[in-house]
Design a protein around this motif. Structure first.
Motif, PDB file in Angstrom:
ATOM      1  N   VAL A   5       0.849  -1.184   0.000  1.00 38.45           N
ATOM      2  CA  VAL A   5       0.000   0.000   0.000  1.00 38.45           C
ATOM      3  C   VAL A   5       0.887   1.236   0.000  1.00 38.45           C
ATOM      4  CG1 VAL A   5      -1.791   1.288   1.191  1.00 38.45           C
ATOM      5  CG2 VAL A   5      -1.815  -1.218   1.232  1.00 38.45           C
ATOM      6  N   GLU A   6       0.769   2.055  -1.037  1.00 38.73           N
ATOM      7  CA  GLU A   6       1.558   3.269  -1.159  1.00 38.73           C
ATOM      8  C   GLU A   6       0.839   4.458  -0.539  1.00 38.73           C
ATOM      9  OE1 GLU A   6       1.977   1.062  -5.208  1.00 38.73           O
ATOM     10  OE2 GLU A   6       0.393   1.568  -3.794  1.00 38.73           O
ATOM     11  N   SER A   7       1.617   5.441  -0.107  1.00 43.75           N
ATOM     12  CA  SER A   7       1.077   6.704   0.391  1.00 43.75           C
ATOM     13  C   SER A   7       2.129   7.788   0.207  1.00 43.75           C
ATOM     14  CB  SER A   7       0.676   6.590   1.866  1.00 43.75           C
ATOM     15  OG  SER A   7       1.801   6.287   2.663  1.00 43.75           O
ATOM     16  N   GLY A   8       1.725   9.044   0.359  1.00 41.77           N
ATOM     17  CA  GLY A   8       2.673  10.145   0.319  1.00 41.77           C
ATOM     18  C   GLY A   8       2.683  10.947  -0.964  1.00 41.77           C
ATOM     19  N   GLY A   9       1.909  10.540  -1.947  1.00 43.32           N
ATOM     20  CA  GLY A   9       1.858  11.304  -3.177  1.00 43.32           C
ATOM     21  C   GLY A   9       1.141  12.632  -2.978  1.00 43.32           C
ATOM     22  N   LEU A  18       8.984  15.360  -1.987  1.00 43.38           N
ATOM     23  CA  LEU A  18       7.950  14.490  -1.459  1.00 43.38           C
ATOM     24  C   LEU A  18       8.611  13.209  -0.972  1.00 43.38           C
ATOM     25  CD1 LEU A  18       5.076  14.667  -4.128  1.00 43.38           C
ATOM     26  CD2 LEU A  18       4.945  15.480  -1.766  1.00 43.38           C
ATOM     27  N   ARG A  19       7.989  12.557  -0.011  1.00 43.44           N
ATOM     28  CA  ARG A  19       8.451  11.245   0.414  1.00 43.44           C
ATOM     29  C   ARG A  19       7.308  10.255   0.289  1.00 43.44           C
ATOM     30  NH1 ARG A  19      10.827   8.893   6.130  1.00 43.44           N
ATOM     31  NH2 ARG A  19       8.629   9.067   6.753  1.00 43.44           N
ATOM     32  N   LEU A  20       7.527   9.246  -0.510  1.00 41.35           N
ATOM     33  CA  LEU A  20       6.558   8.179  -0.676  1.00 41.35           C
ATOM     34  C   LEU A  20       6.866   7.051   0.301  1.00 41.35           C
ATOM     35  CD1 LEU A  20       6.387   7.912  -4.579  1.00 41.35           C
ATOM     36  CD2 LEU A  20       5.163   9.461  -3.044  1.00 41.35           C
ATOM     37  N   SER A  21       5.815   6.411   0.760  1.00 47.33           N
ATOM     38  CA  SER A  21       5.966   5.254   1.640  1.00 47.33           C
ATOM     39  C   SER A  21       5.195   4.080   1.059  1.00 47.33           C
ATOM     40  CB  SER A  21       5.418   5.569   3.042  1.00 47.33           C
ATOM     41  OG  SER A  21       6.110   6.636   3.633  1.00 47.33           O
ATOM     42  N   CYS A  22       5.673   2.894   1.334  1.00 48.50           N
ATOM     43  CA  CYS A  22       5.000   1.676   0.886  1.00 48.50           C
ATOM     44  C   CYS A  22       5.033   0.685   2.044  1.00 48.50           C
ATOM     45  CB  CYS A  22       5.701   1.097  -0.323  1.00 48.50           C
ATOM     46  SG  CYS A  22       5.095  -0.530  -0.824  1.00 48.50           S
ATOM     47  N   THR A  23       3.866   0.348   2.516  1.00 43.27           N
ATOM     48  CA  THR A  23       3.767  -0.591   3.625  1.00 43.27           C
ATOM     49  C   THR A  23       3.515  -1.988   3.097  1.00 43.27           C
ATOM     50  OG1 THR A  23       2.868   1.136   5.035  1.00 43.27           O
ATOM     51  CG2 THR A  23       2.529  -1.141   5.740  1.00 43.27           C
ATOM     52  N   ASP A  24       4.346  -2.906   3.558  1.00 42.00           N
ATOM     53  CA  ASP A  24       4.196  -4.303   3.178  1.00 42.00           C
ATOM     54  C   ASP A  24       3.507  -5.011   4.333  1.00 42.00           C
ATOM     55  OD1 ASP A  24       6.643  -6.986   2.557  1.00 42.00           O
ATOM     56  OD2 ASP A  24       4.458  -6.993   2.716  1.00 42.00           O
ATOM     57  N   SER A  25       2.247  -5.327   4.136  1.00 45.27           N
ATOM     58  CA  SER A  25       1.488  -5.950   5.226  1.00 45.27           C
ATOM     59  C   SER A  25       1.533  -7.462   5.172  1.00 45.27           C
ATOM     60  CB  SER A  25       0.034  -5.476   5.173  1.00 45.27           C
ATOM     61  OG  SER A  25      -0.549  -5.833   3.934  1.00 45.27           O
ATOM     62  N   GLY A  26       2.357  -7.998   4.282  1.00 48.45           N
ATOM     63  CA  GLY A  26       2.426  -9.437   4.129  1.00 48.45           C
ATOM     64  C   GLY A  26       3.450 -10.068   5.040  1.00 48.45           C
ATOM     65  N   LEU A  78       8.870   0.624   2.867  1.00 48.38           N
ATOM     66  CA  LEU A  78       9.774   1.091   1.812  1.00 48.38           C
ATOM     67  C   LEU A  78       9.526   2.572   1.604  1.00 48.38           C
ATOM     68  CD1 LEU A  78      11.790   0.166  -0.481  1.00 48.38           C
ATOM     69  CD2 LEU A  78       9.761   0.090  -1.958  1.00 48.38           C
ATOM     70  N   TYR A  79      10.601   3.342   1.418  1.00 41.26           N
ATOM     71  CA  TYR A  79      10.478   4.789   1.220  1.00 41.26           C
ATOM     72  C   TYR A  79      11.117   5.204  -0.104  1.00 41.26           C
ATOM     73  CZ  TYR A  79       9.601   4.848   6.269  1.00 41.26           C
ATOM     74  OH  TYR A  79       9.084   4.621   7.522  1.00 41.26           O
ATOM     75  N   LEU A  80      10.634   6.319  -0.620  1.00 46.95           N
ATOM     76  CA  LEU A  80      11.288   6.980  -1.733  1.00 46.95           C
ATOM     77  C   LEU A  80      11.280   8.471  -1.438  1.00 46.95           C
ATOM     78  CD1 LEU A  80      12.633   6.546  -4.525  1.00 46.95           C
ATOM     79  CD2 LEU A  80      10.426   7.167  -5.535  1.00 46.95           C
ATOM     80  N   GLN A  81      12.444   8.997  -1.087  1.00 49.31           N
ATOM     81  CA  GLN A  81      12.594  10.431  -0.866  1.00 49.31           C
ATOM     82  C   GLN A  81      12.904  11.074  -2.204  1.00 49.31           C
ATOM     83  OE1 GLN A  81      12.241  12.366   1.997  1.00 49.31           O
ATOM     84  NE2 GLN A  81      12.501  14.065   0.573  1.00 49.31           N
ATOM     85  N   MET A  82      12.064  12.001  -2.624  1.00 48.54           N
ATOM     86  CA  MET A  82      12.217  12.640  -3.924  1.00 48.54           C
ATOM     87  C   MET A  82      12.480  14.119  -3.721  1.00 48.54           C
ATOM     88  SD  MET A  82       9.156  10.734  -6.031  1.00 48.54           S
ATOM     89  CE  MET A  82       7.864  11.559  -5.118  1.00 48.54           C
ATOM     90  N   ASN A  83      13.651  14.570  -4.119  1.00 45.31           N
ATOM     91  CA  ASN A  83      14.052  15.969  -4.004  1.00 45.31           C
ATOM     92  C   ASN A  83      14.241  16.571  -5.376  1.00 45.31           C
ATOM     93  OD1 ASN A  83      14.170  15.668  -1.157  1.00 45.31           O
ATOM     94  ND2 ASN A  83      16.302  15.015  -1.251  1.00 45.31           N
ATOM     95  N   SER A  84      14.283  17.895  -5.423  1.00 41.98           N
ATOM     96  CA  SER A  84      14.496  18.608  -6.699  1.00 41.98           C
ATOM     97  C   SER A  84      13.559  18.082  -7.778  1.00 41.98           C
ATOM     98  CB  SER A  84      15.957  18.471  -7.145  1.00 41.98           C
ATOM     99  OG  SER A  84      16.840  18.958  -6.162  1.00 41.98           O
ATOM    100  N   TRP A 115       2.403  -5.941  -6.749  1.00 40.01           N
ATOM    101  CA  TRP A 115       2.298  -4.506  -7.031  1.00 40.01           C
ATOM    102  C   TRP A 115       1.273  -3.859  -6.110  1.00 40.01           C
ATOM    103  CZ3 TRP A 115       5.341  -2.068 -10.686  1.00 40.01           C
ATOM    104  CH2 TRP A 115       6.079  -2.917 -11.524  1.00 40.01           C
ATOM    105  N   GLY A 116       1.565  -2.594  -5.767  1.00 36.76           N
ATOM    106  CA  GLY A 116       0.580  -1.791  -5.070  1.00 36.76           C
ATOM    107  C   GLY A 116      -0.344  -1.111  -6.063  1.00 36.76           C
ATOM    108  N   GLN A 117      -1.280  -0.320  -5.541  1.00 33.62           N
ATOM    109  CA  GLN A 117      -2.270   0.345  -6.394  1.00 33.62           C
ATOM    110  C   GLN A 117      -1.770   1.675  -6.936  1.00 33.62           C
ATOM    111  OE1 GLN A 117      -5.344  -1.050  -7.321  1.00 33.62           O
ATOM    112  NE2 GLN A 117      -4.211  -2.795  -6.496  1.00 33.62           N
ATOM    113  N   GLY A 118      -0.715   2.211  -6.366  1.00 35.09           N
ATOM    114  CA  GLY A 118      -0.148   3.450  -6.876  1.00 35.09           C
ATOM    115  C   GLY A 118      -0.552   4.685  -6.101  1.00 35.09           C
ATOM    116  N   THR A 119       0.292   5.705  -6.183  1.00 31.06           N
ATOM    117  CA  THR A 119       0.008   7.012  -5.595  1.00 31.06           C
ATOM    118  C   THR A 119       0.459   8.069  -6.592  1.00 31.06           C
ATOM    119  OG1 THR A 119       0.321   8.405  -3.625  1.00 31.06           O
ATOM    120  CG2 THR A 119       2.226   7.128  -4.339  1.00 31.06           C
TER     121      THR A 119
END
Length: 125
Positions: A5-9, A18-26, A78-84, A115-119
């Protein structure tokens, strides 16, 4: 079973972050690597960054030095830090997980099976 499940968009101006997060609930340990992909309207889904459970990382050339992938193994996030950020970074961003043998963390779609559903990330000029 891994569930992502993604979040942060959101919407941001060029140059912002922006910082995206992805939670793995499995189940822990069911994937060997995780990654972020993005897909802009009318374009193919492309790999952005990936990371193995041991911490090896791959980046697409278009995001090197601007994006940082990381993973909190204890929390299974899981994170994705996006700068610039640039307008061309505008896309739906997907979290993905896979389990296979590769010499480097993969960035191609067929290596990932969950795959997650996207943000949505929108960068305005």
């Amino acid at each position: 079973q891994v569930q992502l499940v993604e979040s942060g968009g959101g919407s941001v101006q060029a140059g912002g972050s922006l910082r995206l997060s992805c939670t793995d609930s499995g189940k822990n340990g069911s994937s060997w690597y995780m990654g972020w992909f993005r897909q802009a309207p009318g374009k193919e889904r492309e790999g952005v960054a990936s990371i193995t459970n041991s911490g090896r990382i791959s980046y697409a050339d278009s995001v090197k030095a601007r994006f940082t992938i990381s993973k909190d193994n204890a929390k299974n996030i899981l994170y994705l830090q996006m700068n610039s950020l640039k307008p061309e970074d505008t896309a739906m961003y997907y979290c993905a997980a896979g389990r296979d043998y590769y010499s480097a963390p993969p960035l191609f779609r067929s290596a990932f099976h969950i795959w997650g559903q996207g943000t949505q990330v929108t960068v305005s000029s």
